[in-house]
Design an enzyme around this catalytic site. Structure first.
Site, PDB file in Angstrom:
ATOM      1  CE  LYS A   8       0.804   1.527   4.385  1.00  0.00           C
ATOM      2  NZ  LYS A   8       1.539   2.792   4.659  1.00  0.00           N
ATOM      3  CG  ASP A 134      -0.580  -0.055   8.112  1.00  0.00           C
ATOM      4  OD1 ASP A 134      -1.357   0.862   8.434  1.00  0.00           O
ATOM      5  OD2 ASP A 134       0.634   0.127   7.910  1.00  0.00           O
TER       6      ASP A 134
END
EC number: 2.7.1.148
Length: 290
Positions: A8, A134
């Protein structure tokens, strides 16, 4: 079973406040990019967890996020069979790209299928929150607004496909140290998260690039000026926008075309080893199932 574990980037990252537990409240827009580790998971008869990896620089014991994910699933759901997990590392390590978190997310998703646990995405996300901030985003993927410490994920309209050049300087950054060094009273520029959401909804790449912002960047740059050098080179080669991702040290730029991105990559290769040209994407979790 073979799975893809996608990296990401943070298009925006705003830190709102420090909580009593020491964590920080953040508001960030995360985006999946087409860069992934490959995770191979198989059942074994013995009641154990075996993790192997292509990299010598990551642990294979209970400090590894994939190991933690497998241990959590086995303990929580009384799974008696063991698992063998091999991680082919392609995502730069300790870069701000969620390399460990995405491996954990892939293992959660894989074991859910392998052991027939039939957990919903929301149930997987609850497990993911126990592993790291995350991990929930990595279970959802695509484009999302993440709040709390990052674990509250709201799916957004998919961002348009963009050329992304990632460069990771060879320096080590401690996420905890970066947050601890952040003085919120001295933050001069904050991301306009709402403007970024509008730009994403409109599919306006130039506006997305214009609104890139990360409040942690000034902290990491103070320690490692090479980050600004990387950004300058990307801008000098026509990047529409460039910013550090996460707590760093990886930097990414958005480019209108691959030619400019490749020219920037050639210049960066003089002093940076880990450079990846990729694109934004959605998650495509299972590349092969056996």
């Amino acid at each position: 079973m073979i799975l893809k574990a996608y990296a990401k980037i943070n298009l925006t990252l705003d830190v709102l406040s420090k909580r009593d537990d020491g964590y920080h409240e953040i508001r960030t827009i995360m985006q999946t990019v087409d860069l992934y580790d490959i995770i191979n998971i198989e059942k074994i008869e013995e009641d154990s967890i075996i993790v192997t990896t292509s990299s010598e620089n990551i642990p294979t014991d209970n400090k590894n996020h994939a190991y933690i994910a497998a241990s959590l699933v086995k303990e929580r759901f009384g799974v008696k069979e063991g698992v063998k997990i091999h991680i082919q590392k392609n995502i730069p390590i300790s870069a701000g790209l969620a390399g460990g978190s995405t491996d954990a997310a892939a293992v959660l998703r894989g074991l859910n299928k392998l052991f027939g646990l039939n957990l919903s995405q929301n149930e997987l996300i609850e497990l993911g929150r126990e592993i790291g901030a995350d991990v929930p985003f990595c279970l959802v993927g695509g484009t999302a607004l993440c709040e709390g410490i990052g674990e509250k994920v709201t799916k957004l309209k998919s961002a348009p496909k963009m050329n992304i050049l990632i460069a990771k300087p060879e320096v080590y950054v401690s996420t905890q140290a970066v947050y601890e060094a952040l003085d919120l009273s001295k933050v001069k520029k904050r991301p306009n998260t709402d403007a970024m959401i509008v730009a994403i909804e409109e599919g306006n790449i130039r506006e997305i690039a214009k609104n890139l912002c990360n409040v942690l960047e000034t902290v990491t740059v103070n320690q490692y000026p090479v980050i600004n050098r990387v950004k300058d080179i990307m801008r000098n080669h026509n990047a529409l926008g460039t910013v550090m991702t996460g707590s760093g040290p990886a930097v990414f730029g958005i480019f209108a075309n691959k030619y400019d991105a490749l020219k920037a990559a050639d210049r960066l290769k003089v002093f940076i080893k880990e450079i990846i040209l990729t694109t934004t994407c959605e998650n495509e979790f299972f590349s092969n199932e056996e």
